[in-house]
Enzyme design. Sequence first.
Site, PDB file in Angstrom:
ATOM      1  CD1 TRP A 133       9.249  63.828 100.743  1.00 43.76           C
ATOM      2  CD2 TRP A 133      11.032  65.175 100.802  1.00 43.76           C
ATOM      3  NE1 TRP A 133       9.085  64.676 101.803  1.00 43.76           N
ATOM      4  CE2 TRP A 133      10.161  65.515 101.876  1.00 43.76           C
ATOM      5  CE3 TRP A 133      12.205  65.894 100.646  1.00 43.76           C
ATOM      6  CZ2 TRP A 133      10.449  66.531 102.770  1.00 43.76           C
ATOM      7  CZ3 TRP A 133      12.485  66.911 101.552  1.00 43.76           C
ATOM      8  CH2 TRP A 133      11.615  67.216 102.594  1.00 43.76           C
ATOM      9  CG  ASP A 134       8.129  60.226 102.897  1.00 40.80           C
ATOM     10  OD1 ASP A 134       7.791  60.924 101.923  1.00 40.80           O
ATOM     11  OD2 ASP A 134       7.534  60.250 103.977  1.00 40.80           O
ATOM     12  CD  GLU A 162       2.869  67.932 101.345  1.00 41.05           C
ATOM     13  OE1 GLU A 162       2.006  67.572 102.174  1.00 41.05           O
ATOM     14  OE2 GLU A 162       3.287  67.215 100.426  1.00 41.05           O
ATOM     15  CE  LYS A 220       1.810  68.393 106.089  1.00 47.21           C
ATOM     16  NZ  LYS A 220       1.451  67.627 104.891  1.00 47.21           N
ATOM     17  CD  GLN A 221       6.787  68.860 105.339  1.00 49.70           C
ATOM     18  OE1 GLN A 221       5.620  68.794 104.972  1.00 49.70           O
ATOM     19  NE2 GLN A 221       7.654  67.895 105.149  1.00 49.70           N
TER      20      GLN A 221
HETATM   21  C1  BGC Z   1       4.625  65.568 104.165  1.00 52.47           C
HETATM   22  C2  BGC Z   1       5.518  65.142 103.022  1.00 52.47           C
HETATM   23  C3  BGC Z   1       5.732  63.646 103.084  1.00 52.47           C
HETATM   24  C4  BGC Z   1       4.398  62.928 103.131  1.00 52.47           C
HETATM   25  C5  BGC Z   1       4.543  61.421 103.273  1.00 52.47           C
HETATM   26  C6  BGC Z   1       3.350  64.758 104.169  1.00 52.47           C
HETATM   27  O1  BGC Z   1       2.589  65.091 105.287  1.00 52.47           O
HETATM   28  O2  BGC Z   1       4.303  66.917 104.053  1.00 52.47           O
HETATM   29  O3  BGC Z   1       6.745  65.799 103.095  1.00 52.47           O
HETATM   30  O4  BGC Z   1       6.434  63.217 101.955  1.00 52.47           O
HETATM   31  O5  BGC Z   1       3.661  63.388 104.235  1.00 52.47           O
HETATM   32  O6  BGC Z   1       5.201  61.076 104.445  1.00 52.47           O
END
Ligand code: BGC
Length: 800
Positions: free
Chosen positions: A356-357, A495, A615-616
């Site tokens: 999804w980046d 995540e 995490k984010q």
């Molecule tokens: C993040 C994801 C992201 C991926 C690639 C992961 O650490 O949690 O949101 O898509 O990294 O950048």
Amino acid sequence: MRTVNAWTLSYDGFDPAEEGLREALCTLGNGYLATRGSAPESRADGVHYPGTYAAGVYNRLADTVDGRTVENESLVNLPDWLPLTFAAVGGEWCADAEGLDQWLELDLRRGVLTRRWRVRDAAGRTTTVTQRRFVHMRHEHLCGLQTTFTPENWSGRLRVRSSLDITARNLGVVRYRGLADAHLRSLSAEPVDAQRLLVVVATTQSHIRMAEALRTSVLRSGAQLDVPREVVREAGRLGHELIVDVTAGEPVTVEKLVAVYTSRDRAISDPATAALDRLAWAGDFDDLLAEHVLAWRQLWRRFRVSLRGTDHGALGTVRLHLFHLLQTMSPHSADLDAGVPARGLHGEAYRGHVLWDELFVFPILNLRTPHLSRALLRYRYRRLPEARRAAREAGYAGAMYPWQSGSDGREESQRLHLNPMSGRWVADPTHLQRHVGLAVAYNVWQYYQVTGDRVFLDEYGAEMIIEVARFFADLATFDRVKDRYIIRGVMGPDEFHTGYPDAPDRGVDNNAYTNVLTAWVMRRALDTLQLLPDGRRIELAESLGLRTEEPERWEEISRRMYVPMHDSVISQFEGYERLAEFDWDGYRSRYSDIRRLDRILESEGDSPNRYQLSKQADVLMLLYLFSADELAELFARLGYRLEPHTIDRTVEYYVRRTTHGSTLSAVVHAWVLARNHREQALKYFLEALRSDVADVQGGTTAEGVHLAAMAGSVDVLQRCFAGIETRDDALWLNPYWPPTLGTFDFDMRYREHPLTLRISGAGIQVTAGAGQQPPVRVCCRGQSVLLHPGQAVEFPEPAL
Ligand code: BGC
């Protein structure tokens, strides 16, 4: 030592521990291929890691892990075109000699990596070496390395080996070692004539053929030298060894030019013929360099940014971020059917997959080179059949885009991942991040908003939005007790929460981000149907088998989706607030870095699923994608009141509970704090700028740059601090510019208008370039102005 200036990234000295990071940051690429900034005399040896990747060149390999067969598709590390080594006749090769000093500079404006070093062999012969290289931005198949030798204290004969290395394997990520890594087989490696060598390889499963043709020449005082040369084959390399007479203090130059083609290329007969032909009519290094620099100049014109009145490091890093974005996605990628690999074409993390980046990368391209953002959407459109198949197999209608996508759009997420802290393989249910499809639909809509491109919407965009909407409409079920629609068993962007403590891998219920975005997509699907000309609407409905009750259900879901809340805080998912509070102080005192709490907790036999931590940014992503007004409106339609204090409390609640284990997190936090906590927003913005240059995650940048954080940090400047929004057929400006960032100037395109924007603490000015386009509406602080080509409009910062 590392220095970032307005247009350069430079390093003084050599630090083996930092080499992987430096290689990733000094990668050169052109959207077609990229090559890490490894030293030409190096091999993969634990310190150095040469890597060359071409957009869209993937291959699958299978392994047995813990008794299960796992298959992984990877972006393939291609034959290394860089190898160049030298020695005085009778002396040792430079890699074994003593490196006296090294200076390296990445010139962002010109796309050139220059290295200067001095080498002394065991006999005391000291040579100054200057190397410059490019991966050509106009002629995307060409790469060049120019090496100038100046013997300091000796005269004699110099041996130079210029080769192609066909031993490349995917060894770039330590966690993947032990899994199959040999993606290439050699088809041929032969000299073609006195000057040229040709290597042809093929990927083992996807059968992509790839050819590299090499020409090496020697020059003194600008004139070609005819020197003795012989073909050498050693340890998987095919090269020419040249013997050059050298004199102390007199420079001599060796130029290496390589043409690269793959069987994915268009308008070629076969890669080998194409590579040889291309080399035959390529000019010399300096001529090619001039064209390369011009191509970069043109690209920078479109991506112009300037920050005055603040330190140059920030501007240099912003440009470094744009530079790496443009090396991954450039006009050369428009036709390649490749998405945005999360870690660029710079390394092997996430195996080059597309996640999804692109949500974070999209706005930068969309506001400057919409043909590139459109290319990203076309990548998704071509994989719509696969997404439909995935939805069918899972028992749903519509299209279910995969969390990780590669060549054909099937789900590429690994099902097991290695926790390097515990050494254990653990279940990886991240494919439950269904929200990726919502991001695809969101991007389609943004593309349409920025370009007004109805043709694209009719032909491709509408179908994607509708199919995504159908999937989510089917995923949603009606809950009689709540009297609302709910979505069970998914993962949000955080995540760390893969499920509930008693069902850790089955996802969570009613992830607020997923639910709110679902409600939004339902409305956009309805809008899209309205926007389509009658004939096309009927045609699309026929071919998709769209039933009349479906839009009715979208309408209903857009008004009755459930959003979990507690104590005036939007809950990340249902039940989040009932999880245990985490011992932040305890863990902070025990571990120097707690970003990856998932790994720490798993190694202790515990799980983040038990705690209120993230995490984010997850809920806060809503404030990243929607302005406060839009969000309030979305909630109102859902029948919820979104009070200003709910937003404040929600931000405050999650800021305290987020570890920023993803570099995306700093971008989003800078964004959401910009309105009310400017100092904190700046802190996160500066953190986002440091993500890769300072390798804030301690080792991950060496495995590839974080493209979304790179693009996202630039986007913080333009769409967050400068407050640009594109909605309702108008350009909205809602600036929250931190005066300490000085004056920001940049160019963008909106509805075919080239616009120049200048923003500072004093206000914002928009100037439209000349042209014949119809005027565009610009709205700022209650004013609405029609801007005609050639006009400028200014909105001063209101006096406090
Ligand atoms: C993040 C994801 C992201 C991926 C690639 C992961 O650490 O949690 O949101 O898509 O990294 O950048």
